[in-house]
Every structure is written in structure tokens, then in C-alpha cells.
Design an enzyme around this catalytic site. Sequence first.
Site, short mmCIF file in Angstrom:
data_model
loop_
_atom_site.label_atom_id
_atom_site.label_comp_id
_atom_site.label_asym_id
_atom_site.label_seq_id
_atom_site.Cartn_x
_atom_site.Cartn_y
_atom_site.Cartn_z
N GLU A 87 1.25 10.61 -12.96
CA GLU A 87 -0.64 10.13 -12.81
C GLU A 87 -0.69 9.98 -11.30
OE1 GLU A 87 -1.17 8.82 -16.33
OE2 GLU A 87 -2.23 6.60 -15.35
N CYS A 113 -5.44 6.88 -6.22
CA CYS A 113 -4.33 5.90 -6.83
C CYS A 113 -3.34 6.44 -7.04
CB CYS A 113 -5.14 5.48 -8.29
SG CYS A 113 -4.21 4.06 -8.69
N CYS A 120 8.52 2.91 -15.21
CA CYS A 120 8.37 1.73 -14.44
C CYS A 120 9.41 0.68 -14.81
CB CYS A 120 7.48 0.93 -14.41
SG CYS A 120 8.14 -0.90 -12.86
N CYS A 124 5.87 -4.98 -17.83
CA CYS A 124 4.53 -6.28 -18.29
C CYS A 124 4.51 -5.86 -19.34
CB CYS A 124 3.99 -5.80 -17.00
SG CYS A 124 4.27 -6.18 -15.21
N CYS A 127 0.94 -2.99 -20.50
CA CYS A 127 0.79 -2.20 -19.30
C CYS A 127 1.60 -1.55 -19.16
CB CYS A 127 2.20 -2.43 -17.34
SG CYS A 127 1.95 -0.59 -16.44
N GLU A 171 6.59 0.55 -9.72
CA GLU A 171 6.55 -0.64 -9.32
C GLU A 171 7.12 0.01 -7.45
OE1 GLU A 171 5.49 -3.62 -8.54
OE2 GLU A 171 6.39 -3.07 -6.84
N CYS A 344 -2.76 2.07 -15.25
CA CYS A 344 -1.87 3.85 -15.10
C CYS A 344 -1.43 3.73 -16.67
CB CYS A 344 -1.02 3.04 -14.21
SG CYS A 344 -0.83 1.03 -14.76
N1 SAH Z 1 3.67 -2.18 -10.39
C1 SAH Z 1 2.61 -2.31 -9.55
C2 SAH Z 1 1.73 -1.31 -8.86
C3 SAH Z 1 1.12 -0.10 -10.49
S1 SAH Z 1 -0.08 -1.16 -11.35
C4 SAH Z 1 1.59 -3.48 -9.83
O1 SAH Z 1 2.20 -4.11 -10.55
O2 SAH Z 1 1.27 -4.20 -9.23
C5 SAH Z 1 -1.70 -1.09 -10.57
C6 SAH Z 1 -2.50 -2.71 -10.98
O3 SAH Z 1 -2.71 -2.25 -12.78
C7 SAH Z 1 -1.79 -3.35 -11.29
O4 SAH Z 1 -2.17 -5.08 -10.94
C8 SAH Z 1 -1.19 -3.82 -12.81
O5 SAH Z 1 -1.57 -5.24 -13.35
C9 SAH Z 1 -2.61 -3.31 -13.02
N2 SAH Z 1 -2.51 -3.63 -14.59
C10 SAH Z 1 -1.61 -2.88 -15.70
N3 SAH Z 1 -2.34 -2.89 -16.83
C11 SAH Z 1 -3.63 -3.17 -17.00
C12 SAH Z 1 -4.36 -2.95 -18.02
N4 SAH Z 1 -4.06 -2.87 -19.67
N5 SAH Z 1 -5.73 -3.28 -18.16
C13 SAH Z 1 -6.23 -3.21 -16.00
N6 SAH Z 1 -4.79 -3.31 -15.32
C14 SAH Z 1 -3.62 -3.23 -15.76
FE1 SF4 Z 2 4.03 -3.65 -14.33
FE2 SF4 Z 2 3.18 -2.39 -11.98
FE3 SF4 Z 2 5.14 -1.54 -13.34
FE4 SF4 Z 2 2.89 -1.78 -15.76
S1 SF4 Z 2 3.73 -0.53 -12.95
S2 SF4 Z 2 5.48 -2.88 -15.65
S3 SF4 Z 2 2.26 -3.38 -14.27
S4 SF4 Z 2 5.12 -2.92 -12.07
#
Ligand code: SAH
Ligand code: SF4
Length: 362
Positions: A87, A113, A120, A124, A127, A171, A344
Site C-alpha cells: 500500500e 507515503c 519487512c 518491530c 508494527c 525498511e 503502515c
Molecule cells: N521501516 C521504516 C519506515 C516505515 S515505518 C521505519 O521503521 O522507520 C514508518 C513509521 O511508522 C515508523 O516510524 C514506524 O515506527 C511507524 N509505525 C509503525 N507502526 C506504527 C503504529 N502502529 N502506530 C504508529 N506508527 C507506527
Molecule cells: Fe519496523 Fe518499519 Fe519494518 Fe514496521 S516497517 S517492522 S516499523 S522497520
Amino acid sequence: MKKNIYDYTLDELKESIKPHFRAKQIYHWLYIRYENDFFKMENLPKEMRENLSKEYQIKNLETIRIQTSKDGSKKYLFRTNDGLSFESVFIKMRDKKRNTAGKIIESEKWTFCLSSQIGCKVGCVFCYTAKGGFVRNLSSGEIVEQVVWLKKDNRIPPEKRVNIVYMGMGEPLDNIQNVTHAIKILSELDGLSISARRQTLSTSGIAPKIIKLGAMNLGVQLAISLHAVDDNLRSKLIPMNKAYNIQSVIHAVKTFPVDERKKIMFEYLVIKDINDDIESAKKLLKLLDGIKAKVNLILFNPHEGSEFQRPDLKRVKTFADYLINKGLLCTIRESKGIDISAACGQLREKELEDSLKLKCFT
Ligand code: SAH
Ligand code: SF4
């Protein structure tokens, strides 16, 4: 297999398309006219159109679903040619600027975005994208085509400036080659002309790749998903912190070239009762000492099955005020598209739950 026409910088296209001015014409059709049918490129000779359609794929993405939020943001669920889904989000914001006479001028600001991977590897715990694991990298062309789609679908005139954030699925530094190549294609002056300075790459902190990206000197903006100020908590939230701890990320950031008028963004995901206390704000201030930094506080966006909760806005404001009073630029991220599952990966997961036959998880 056909090549993806969006995979090439203008110079690369010129290597295979002669005479050179034809490559420029094709670029114009793709990125100024948003044309996705070679046969409609009227100023190209008929034979060339036929050859192009045999050699290159021009439709690499199709939309499965578009959801529009009350605030005007839109979430696009795309399907790739190999049947996978990911997406992108189109975010509309009101921008207020003062003109030279001091008058406030309001305008619309558009931010796209983009996703850089399907799934990924980082994993995390907060996420949604992480839930599905890693499927594959997106190609440069698939990254670029997201922008063309969003501009075309929202009838954004070619000359209108847009901002790009690599904050969708994936990522970006785990796919550094394709992402940096996409940054170059997007910034081509004869094409979309989105300067690297208007593109922000967000990373969970792969320290050696931050250094590598900095050395490439592309002019791209950097955002670091920090989220915690001590390694214990950060390793729980972002498992990769065990390999690249906070100090190694800070060290890498210090090598990154920053424009005179720009700053490195530190994203801090605020989670209720986990990292929303004033002690964390104090540590954060100390950690960022000596860095041209700004902080963006993100309110955790809960999703089904998540163990965390959204923080109280009052507490987040206290956190922000502390930093601001100490002279650190700090903003609270406006929750765009909250009614369309903003964070995301959430739309894709919903689609999977709806048991659409998508190759990756069925
Ligand atoms: N992988 C990269 C970019 C994509 S995620 C990164 O982690 O920076 C983009 C942002 O969305 C990151 O700052 C991530 O921590 C945040 N994010 C992920 N899950 C989220 C959630 N449930 N609520 C709010 N922000 C979230
Ligand atoms: Fe972590 Fe960003 Fe990957 Fe989600 S998209 S698992 S926030 S690194």
C-alpha cells in the site's frame, strides 16, 4: 520477461532508445502526461510504439482498493504483476506560510507515503507490517509507479510540488539499491522533478547503511525511528537494536550530511505507559545533544491484537513542551487517515483477513 519502463533514469533509457530525444519524449508521456499506454504516445513512430510495448511493461501495478478518509487522505492497496499486495498513502495537509509582507498564506500540501518492500524483516513489535514477515523488495520501478498512480488518480498537475516519505511498508535501507535508484528517477528534471530534498527516508536504524546512504550524498532527508532512549526498551520494541544499538545509530547519524537549513528527524512513537514519561524526554534531549535534530512524536496507532495503547494526548503535549522549552524543535504528528487504518501495513492486513486470494499468505 519484459522490463519495467519506470525502472530507468533518463540517461539509462537513452542507452537503449535511439535517437535520444525519443527517450525524453517517452519520459514526458510517462511523468508529465501520466500515460500508461504506449500506443497512445502519439508523437512516437508507430513501429517504435509496437517495439516498446514488446520490450517494456508499462502497467506494473493495479489498484485493488482505495479508501478515502474524512480528512481527504487516501490509502491505496496495490497489486503487483506477480500477484502480491502492498500500500501507499496520499496525505493532504493545509500548509500555512508567512509571505514577505508577513501575511499568512494557506495552501494545500501533498505528501505521498511510499512502500519500499512487501513486508519487512525488522520485526518491530508495535508494527502491523511486521506481522506478515518479509515477502520481497519492491523494484525501483514499482516505487516510482506508486507516485505516478497517486499523481494521476488525484489529478495533481505535473508542476505541483509534492513531498515523498518512505514510511509505508518495509525498511528502505534493507532495499537501499532500489530505493536510492528510485530517488534518482523521481528527481529527474525531465520527469517528476521531485528533488531529493523533498524526499524523506525513514529507517529503523541500520547503522552501517545510514553511513552508506550519507556517503552517496543524494541530498535526501533522513528520519530515524528512535522510539526509545535506552537500549533495553528499544531492543524490545525493535529487535534489530541488539545488532545496532542507540549509540551506533547516533554515531552513524553524525556522519550524515545535512543541508544548512535542514535537520535530521527523530521519530518517537509514543506508547502509553511505556515511553511517555518526562524522564524519557530528558534522556532524549541529552541523546540528541550536538545533532541538528527535530523530533516528531507519533501517537501509537492501535491495531487488532496489539499489546500497546494509544497515549493520552495531554501527556504527549507535556513531553513535547519539555523539549520545546529546552530549545529542541518538536512536533506531534497529525493523525491523518485514522478512520482508514492509518499506520503502515494495516490496509493490507485487513485485505488478507477479508481472505482475498493474495499469493503471499494464502
Ligand atoms: N521501516 C521504516 C519506515 C516505515 S515505518 C521505519 O521503521 O522507520 C514508518 C513509521 O511508522 C515508523 O516510524 C514506524 O515506527 C511507524 N509505525 C509503525 N507502526 C506504527 C503504529 N502502529 N502506530 C504508529 N506508527 C507506527
Ligand atoms: Fe519496523 Fe518499519 Fe519494518 Fe514496521 S516497517 S517492522 S516499523 S522497520
